[in-house]
Design an enzyme around this catalytic site. Structure first.
Site, mmCIF file in Angstrom:
data_model
loop_
_atom_site.group_PDB
_atom_site.id
_atom_site.type_symbol
_atom_site.label_atom_id
_atom_site.label_comp_id
_atom_site.label_asym_id
_atom_site.label_seq_id
_atom_site.Cartn_x
_atom_site.Cartn_y
_atom_site.Cartn_z
ATOM 1 N N ASN A 9 -0.295 -6.238 5.329
ATOM 2 C CA ASN A 9 0.288 -4.939 5.800
ATOM 3 C C ASN A 9 -0.849 -4.077 5.450
ATOM 4 O O ASN A 9 -0.899 -3.542 4.159
ATOM 5 C CB ASN A 9 1.679 -4.554 5.445
ATOM 6 C CG ASN A 9 2.002 -3.313 5.731
ATOM 7 O OD1 ASN A 9 1.517 -2.609 6.386
ATOM 8 N ND2 ASN A 9 3.283 -2.849 5.012
ATOM 9 N N LYS A 11 -1.143 -0.849 5.939
ATOM 10 C CA LYS A 11 -0.443 0.347 5.883
ATOM 11 C C LYS A 11 -1.263 1.548 6.611
ATOM 12 O O LYS A 11 -2.123 0.902 7.578
ATOM 13 C CB LYS A 11 -0.145 0.831 4.301
ATOM 14 C CG LYS A 11 0.782 -0.354 3.797
ATOM 15 C CD LYS A 11 1.416 0.001 2.475
ATOM 16 C CE LYS A 11 2.066 -1.168 2.026
ATOM 17 N NZ LYS A 11 2.975 -1.106 0.743
ATOM 18 N N GLY A 172 3.356 -1.655 -4.678
ATOM 19 C CA GLY A 172 2.200 -0.750 -5.115
ATOM 20 C C GLY A 172 2.135 -0.256 -6.370
ATOM 21 O O GLY A 172 1.552 0.659 -6.932
HETATM 22 P P1 13P Z 1 1.610 -4.017 -2.194
HETATM 23 O O1 13P Z 1 1.112 -5.473 -1.949
HETATM 24 O O2 13P Z 1 0.618 -3.168 -2.147
HETATM 25 O O3 13P Z 1 2.431 -4.062 -3.500
HETATM 26 O O4 13P Z 1 2.497 -3.741 -1.027
HETATM 27 C C1 13P Z 1 3.504 -4.502 -0.539
HETATM 28 C C2 13P Z 1 4.026 -4.059 0.680
HETATM 29 O O5 13P Z 1 4.628 -3.041 0.771
HETATM 30 C C3 13P Z 1 3.501 -4.950 1.833
HETATM 31 O O6 13P Z 1 4.468 -4.545 2.963
#
Ligand code: 13P
Length: 249
Positions: A9, A11, A172
């Protein structure tokens, strides 16, 4: 045997030019005949991702969509727009969308139904806050999210859905859930699917863990019985994603 999934992901990261460079870097690292690999990229990066991944085994996913077909919904993207662009998967109900963009179990449900109507496979997210975990209501909360998400979803579509269990406190933060914590909830989700549908559906549905997964933690997490892979944020933007895909090597 359920096939494992490594879904990235991205983001709100990477411009189209940056996406091109990242995909070129990752392509040789993430090819696998054992694991289904999905890049869930920002909308604007979809064309470049589709183009560069043509002929590879990697699929492209989006990170959201609207549940209406078309109309006066400024700034939104329809399922059909994604489908026509070559997208195969769509993340629905990520906790960041629930937290910052007023996504609810009801909109999540509408989006899942629309995704299937459009032949997109939804990756449905659920997960508890730290407060909920500390209050001991994690399982109850997750059950509510799953029931809400799957209302009116037929058995055939339920079996094809991908669920991502992402504890909000692990996203995160670098604070990954232990394999036991992740397995407990993923197993509970499978039991909930069995209750809502049947054992066959529960055995087929793929359930991912998400939250600070890295190349170092993927192996022990993905080796658990009810964890069928990961939905990966930060580490999917780096060469480390290759280690996640090849978690068992
Ligand atoms: P991280 O791997 O950066 O913690 O994010 C997880 C997430 O929200 C995947 O959709």
């Amino acid at each position: 045997m359920r096939r494992k999934i490594a879904a990235g992901n991205w983001k709100m990261n990477k411009t189209p030019q940056e996406a091109k460079a990242l995909i070129q870097e990752l392509l040789p690292l993430v090819d696998s005949d054992e694991v289904d690999v999905i890049f869930c990229v920002p909308f604007i990066d979809i064309p470049v991702a589709i183009e560069l991944l043509k002929g590879s085994r990697i699929s492209v996913g989006a990170q959201n969509m609207h549940f209406e077909d078309k109309g006066a919904f400024t700034g939104e993207i329809s399922a059909k727009m994604l489908y026509e662009s070559g997208v195969e998967y769509v993340i629905i109900g990520h906790s960041e969308r629930r937290q910052y963009f007023a996504e609810t179990d009801e909109t999540v449900n509408k989006k899942i139904l629309k995704a299937f109507e459009t032949e997109l496979i939804p990756i449905v997210c659920c997960g508890e806050t730290l407060e909920q975990r500390e209050a001991g209501i994690t399982l109850e909360w997750i059950k509510g999210q799953i029931k809400g998400a799957f209302a009116g979803v037929c058995k055939e579509n339920a079996a094809q859905t991908i669920i991502a269990y992402e504890p909000i406190w692990a996203i995160g933060t670098g604070k990954v859930a232990t394999k036991e914590q992740a397995e407990e909830v993923c197993r509970f989700i499978r039991e909930t699917i069995c209750e809502l549908y049947d054992q066959e559906t529960a055995d087929k549905i793929r359930i991912l863990y998400g939250g600070s997964v890295t190349g170092d933690s993927a192996n022990e997490l993905f080796s658990m019985d009810d964890i069928d892979g990961g939905l990966v944020g930060g580490a999917s933007l780096k060469a480390d994603f290759g280690r996640i895909v090849h978690y068992n090597k």
